[in-house]
Design a protein around this motif. Structure first.
Motif, PDB file in Angstrom:
ATOM      1  N   THR A 220       0.829  -1.198   0.000  1.00 20.43           N
ATOM      2  CA  THR A 220       0.000   0.000   0.000  1.00 20.43           C
ATOM      3  C   THR A 220       0.868   1.254   0.000  1.00 20.43           C
ATOM      4  O   THR A 220       2.016   1.235   0.446  1.00 20.43           O
ATOM      5  CB  THR A 220      -0.928   0.016   1.244  1.00 20.43           C
ATOM      6  N   PHE A 221       0.322   2.342  -0.534  1.00 19.62           N
ATOM      7  CA  PHE A 221       0.911   3.662  -0.342  1.00 19.62           C
ATOM      8  C   PHE A 221       0.509   4.132   1.053  1.00 19.62           C
ATOM      9  O   PHE A 221      -0.671   4.099   1.414  1.00 19.62           O
ATOM     10  CB  PHE A 221       0.382   4.665  -1.369  1.00 19.62           C
ATOM     11  N   SER A 227       3.589  16.622   0.289  1.00 20.50           N
ATOM     12  CA  SER A 227       3.302  16.217  -1.084  1.00 20.50           C
ATOM     13  C   SER A 227       4.539  15.846  -1.883  1.00 20.50           C
ATOM     14  O   SER A 227       4.452  15.089  -2.841  1.00 20.50           O
ATOM     15  CB  SER A 227       2.541  17.329  -1.810  1.00 20.50           C
ATOM     16  N   SER A 228       5.706  16.374  -1.489  1.00 16.57           N
ATOM     17  CA  SER A 228       6.896  16.173  -2.314  1.00 16.57           C
ATOM     18  C   SER A 228       7.587  14.834  -2.064  1.00 16.57           C
ATOM     19  O   SER A 228       8.685  14.605  -2.562  1.00 16.57           O
ATOM     20  CB  SER A 228       7.888  17.319  -2.089  1.00 16.57           C
ATOM     21  N   SER A 229       6.982  13.951  -1.290  1.00 20.50           N
ATOM     22  CA  SER A 229       7.537  12.600  -1.127  1.00 20.50           C
ATOM     23  C   SER A 229       6.398  11.603  -1.059  1.00 20.50           C
ATOM     24  O   SER A 229       5.241  11.960  -0.802  1.00 20.50           O
ATOM     25  CB  SER A 229       8.396  12.508   0.139  1.00 20.50           C
ATOM     26  N   ILE A 230       6.735  10.344  -1.301  1.00 16.78           N
ATOM     27  CA  ILE A 230       5.741   9.270  -1.261  1.00 16.78           C
ATOM     28  C   ILE A 230       6.404   8.036  -0.657  1.00 16.78           C
ATOM     29  O   ILE A 230       7.610   7.808  -0.849  1.00 16.78           O
ATOM     30  CB  ILE A 230       5.179   8.982  -2.673  1.00 16.78           C
ATOM     31  N   LEU A 231       5.638   7.251   0.081  1.00 17.32           N
ATOM     32  CA  LEU A 231       6.165   6.069   0.763  1.00 17.32           C
ATOM     33  C   LEU A 231       5.348   4.855   0.356  1.00 17.32           C
ATOM     34  O   LEU A 231       4.135   4.803   0.585  1.00 17.32           O
ATOM     35  CB  LEU A 231       6.121   6.263   2.276  1.00 17.32           C
ATOM     36  N   LEU A 232       6.010   3.889  -0.251  1.00 20.43           N
ATOM     37  CA  LEU A 232       5.384   2.644  -0.686  1.00 20.43           C
ATOM     38  C   LEU A 232       5.758   1.534   0.289  1.00 20.43           C
ATOM     39  O   LEU A 232       6.937   1.238   0.470  1.00 20.43           O
ATOM     40  CB  LEU A 232       5.850   2.300  -2.106  1.00 20.43           C
ATOM     41  N   HIS A 233       4.759   0.949   0.953  1.00 19.90           N
ATOM     42  CA  HIS A 233       4.970  -0.176   1.862  1.00 19.90           C
ATOM     43  C   HIS A 233       4.769  -1.436   1.033  1.00 19.90           C
ATOM     44  O   HIS A 233       3.642  -1.909   0.860  1.00 19.90           O
ATOM     45  CB  HIS A 233       3.972  -0.098   3.021  1.00 19.90           C
ATOM     46  N   LEU A 234       5.854  -1.969   0.507  1.00 18.06           N
ATOM     47  CA  LEU A 234       5.793  -3.076  -0.445  1.00 18.06           C
ATOM     48  C   LEU A 234       6.003  -4.397   0.275  1.00 18.06           C
ATOM     49  O   LEU A 234       7.026  -4.595   0.942  1.00 18.06           O
ATOM     50  CB  LEU A 234       6.869  -2.879  -1.517  1.00 18.06           C
ATOM     51  N   GLN A 235       5.042  -5.314   0.144  1.00 20.94           N
ATOM     52  CA  GLN A 235       5.199  -6.633   0.756  1.00 20.94           C
ATOM     53  C   GLN A 235       6.056  -7.507  -0.153  1.00 20.94           C
ATOM     54  O   GLN A 235       5.782  -7.627  -1.353  1.00 20.94           O
ATOM     55  CB  GLN A 235       3.842  -7.286   1.010  1.00 20.94           C
ATOM     56  N   ALA A 236       7.109  -8.119   0.426  1.00 18.91           N
ATOM     57  CA  ALA A 236       8.040  -8.941  -0.355  1.00 18.91           C
ATOM     58  C   ALA A 236       7.296 -10.082  -1.029  1.00 18.91           C
ATOM     59  O   ALA A 236       6.567 -10.835  -0.381  1.00 18.91           O
ATOM     60  CB  ALA A 236       9.144  -9.475   0.551  1.00 18.91           C
ATOM     61  N   PHE A 237       7.490 -10.224  -2.336  1.00 16.77           N
ATOM     62  CA  PHE A 237       6.716 -11.145  -3.160  1.00 16.77           C
ATOM     63  C   PHE A 237       7.593 -12.287  -3.670  1.00 16.77           C
ATOM     64  O   PHE A 237       8.824 -12.250  -3.600  1.00 16.77           O
ATOM     65  CB  PHE A 237       6.092 -10.392  -4.339  1.00 16.77           C
ATOM     66  N   ALA A 265      -2.019   8.504  -7.656  1.00 14.70           N
ATOM     67  CA  ALA A 265      -1.495   7.383  -6.860  1.00 14.70           C
ATOM     68  C   ALA A 265      -2.705   6.671  -6.270  1.00 14.70           C
ATOM     69  O   ALA A 265      -3.464   7.264  -5.494  1.00 14.70           O
ATOM     70  CB  ALA A 265      -0.565   7.877  -5.758  1.00 14.70           C
ATOM     71  N   CYS A 266      -2.907   5.401  -6.629  1.00  9.71           N
ATOM     72  CA  CYS A 266      -4.125   4.680  -6.263  1.00  9.71           C
ATOM     73  C   CYS A 266      -3.822   3.418  -5.468  1.00  9.71           C
ATOM     74  O   CYS A 266      -2.996   2.598  -5.878  1.00  9.71           O
ATOM     75  CB  CYS A 266      -4.920   4.308  -7.509  1.00  9.71           C
ATOM     76  N   ASN A 267      -4.518   3.265  -4.338  1.00  7.55           N
ATOM     77  CA  ASN A 267      -4.478   2.041  -3.529  1.00  7.55           C
ATOM     78  C   ASN A 267      -5.715   1.206  -3.811  1.00  7.55           C
ATOM     79  O   ASN A 267      -6.792   1.738  -4.118  1.00  7.55           O
ATOM     80  CB  ASN A 267      -4.461   2.395  -2.032  1.00  7.55           C
ATOM     81  N   TYR A 268      -5.569  -0.126  -3.622  1.00  8.31           N
ATOM     82  CA  TYR A 268      -6.721  -1.016  -3.738  1.00  8.31           C
ATOM     83  C   TYR A 268      -7.219  -1.365  -2.351  1.00  8.31           C
ATOM     84  O   TYR A 268      -6.457  -1.853  -1.508  1.00  8.31           O
ATOM     85  CB  TYR A 268      -6.365  -2.287  -4.505  1.00  8.31           C
ATOM     86  N   TRP A 275     -10.860   0.923  -5.870  1.00 10.75           N
ATOM     87  CA  TRP A 275      -9.630   1.693  -5.910  1.00 10.75           C
ATOM     88  C   TRP A 275      -9.862   3.048  -5.254  1.00 10.75           C
ATOM     89  O   TRP A 275     -10.934   3.648  -5.396  1.00 10.75           O
ATOM     90  CB  TRP A 275      -9.166   1.890  -7.356  1.00 10.75           C
ATOM     91  N   GLU A 276      -8.845   3.546  -4.532  1.00 10.87           N
ATOM     92  CA  GLU A 276      -8.960   4.811  -3.819  1.00 10.87           C
ATOM     93  C   GLU A 276      -7.767   5.697  -4.137  1.00 10.87           C
ATOM     94  O   GLU A 276      -6.626   5.234  -4.180  1.00 10.87           O
ATOM     95  CB  GLU A 276      -9.040   4.568  -2.306  1.00 10.87           C
ATOM     96  N   LEU A 277      -8.031   6.983  -4.317  1.00 11.17           N
ATOM     97  CA  LEU A 277      -6.968   7.960  -4.591  1.00 11.17           C
ATOM     98  C   LEU A 277      -6.269   8.311  -3.288  1.00 11.17           C
ATOM     99  O   LEU A 277      -6.917   8.718  -2.316  1.00 11.17           O
ATOM    100  CB  LEU A 277      -7.556   9.207  -5.243  1.00 11.17           C
ATOM    101  N   LEU A 278      -4.956   8.167  -3.240  1.00 14.21           N
ATOM    102  CA  LEU A 278      -4.194   8.427  -2.029  1.00 14.21           C
ATOM    103  C   LEU A 278      -4.393   9.845  -1.520  1.00 14.21           C
ATOM    104  O   LEU A 278      -4.571  10.069  -0.323  1.00 14.21           O
ATOM    105  CB  LEU A 278      -2.698   8.180  -2.299  1.00 14.21           C
ATOM    106  N   ASP A 279      -4.381  10.818  -2.399  1.00 14.41           N
ATOM    107  CA  ASP A 279      -4.318  12.219  -1.992  1.00 14.41           C
ATOM    108  C   ASP A 279      -5.667  12.885  -1.761  1.00 14.41           C
ATOM    109  O   ASP A 279      -5.721  13.914  -1.106  1.00 14.41           O
ATOM    110  CB  ASP A 279      -3.523  13.017  -3.033  1.00 14.41           C
TER     111      ASP A 279
END
Length: 324
Positions: A220-221, A227-237, A265-268, A275-279
């Protein structure tokens, strides 16, 4: 936090609004703010009409001449303070308002409040040779890094067990530009640091900002701090397990007021299967194309800064079979 930079600012604003320097006194502390606001008879009748952001006065003291002192003592995490990070400073901004009439009527009086601090070392993640990159593009400087589990600095290792989380941070130094929002338009995993026509890839973000990996994992984001940074929490696949792997991303710095199907930037959300818009959740419609094809084109101001797009490679990192 120290080295407050408020004296000149307060004097300038007070003059602009016709207030004396003593009418509004602002004291910025390490994590809080203390404001004393001297209001006249026309404002003192109803303290609930005096606001710092969305907060009412902490105390209210009437004076013999009909004026009053409204006092606000709050944490910087309260009252809808907005936090902005520049390359040198952390800025907390808010507004004092007098609202004699409820919304949507505008306030009769507004006064900006700003607390400015030297940005603490380590507040924005450091970069390390193994897990971070920094590049200049035009007048902008883009950063990417893999962070540790509590997001306080660079990852201590580039090895992640299957199912664990890989925090990926990206940011752009806005320098003298207008405010920009940092977006990840596309990210894929590959076993090579350079992409070739026959390179085997694993899609993470596709379709102009859709986090497709989030449909089958917990990726998830995370909410933005600015606004000038973004953090992606990526699950190891399960891709190239046991091999060195690289994350290839396309970064875009864009006008935050010009989000569209092609700049987002869209999360599920698994609970709602939507789908949801992060911002801005009120604009979730921009993410409806994530299951088809997103081809919307954003209008671009002719005066917008150039050099808004950068392709970047992060790694190497290794995912191991030792699942959590």
């Amino acid at each position: 936090m120290k080295n407050l930079l408020l004296c000149v600012f307060i004097f300038t604003v007070a003059t602009a609004f016709g207030e004396s320097e003593d009418d509004i006194q602002i004291e910025c502390k390490e994590r809080s703010v203390h404001i004393k606001w001297k209001v006249n008879q026309s404002m003192s009748g109803n303290p609930a009409r005096l606001l710092l952001g969305n907060c009412f006065p902490s105390s209210f003291t009437n004076m013999s001449n009909g004026d009053a002192w409204a006092e606000f003592i709050y944490q910087l995490s309260d009252c809808q303070f907005k936090r902005l990070a520049t390359w040198k400073y952390l800025i907390y901004a808010n507004t004092l308002t007098h609202r004699p009439l409820p919304k949507p009527y505008p306030p009769s009086f507004t006064y900006p409040v700003r607390c400015v601090y030297d940005r603490p070392k380590g507040w924005i993640p450091f970069l390390s040779p193994a897990t971070g990159v920094i590049q200049g593009y035009g007048d902008l400087a883009f950063d990417m890094a893999i962070l540790n589990y509590n997001l306080s600095g660079p990852a201590e290792s580039n090895i992640f067990p299957l199912g664990s989380f890989v925090p990926i941070w990206a940011g752009v130094d806005q320098q003298s530009h207008q405010p920009l929002v940092l977006l990840l338009e596309e990210c894929v995993a590959a076993t090579t640091s350079e992409m070739y026509p026959d390179t085997l890839t694993y899609p993470i973000i596709t379709n102009k900002g859709c986090l497709v990996d989030g449909k089958k994992s917990l990726s998830t984001f995370l909410p933005r701090y600015h606004s000038s940074s973004i953090l992606l929490h990526l699950q190891a696949f399960r891709f190239a397990v046991g091999q060195e792997m690289y994350i290839h991303c396309k970064l875009i710095a864009w006008d935050p007021d010009d989000l569209s199907e092609s700049k987002k930037a869209c999360n599920y959300n698994k609970a709602t299967e939507e789908w949801e818009l992060l911002d801005d959740p009120t604009q979730n419609r921009l993410c409806q194309c994530c299951d088809s094809t997103c081809s919307g084109r954003a209008k671009r101001d002719e005066a917008a800064p150039q050099g808004l797009v950068l392709k970047s490679v992060l790694g190497p990192l290794t995912i191991t079979e030792d699942s959590l």
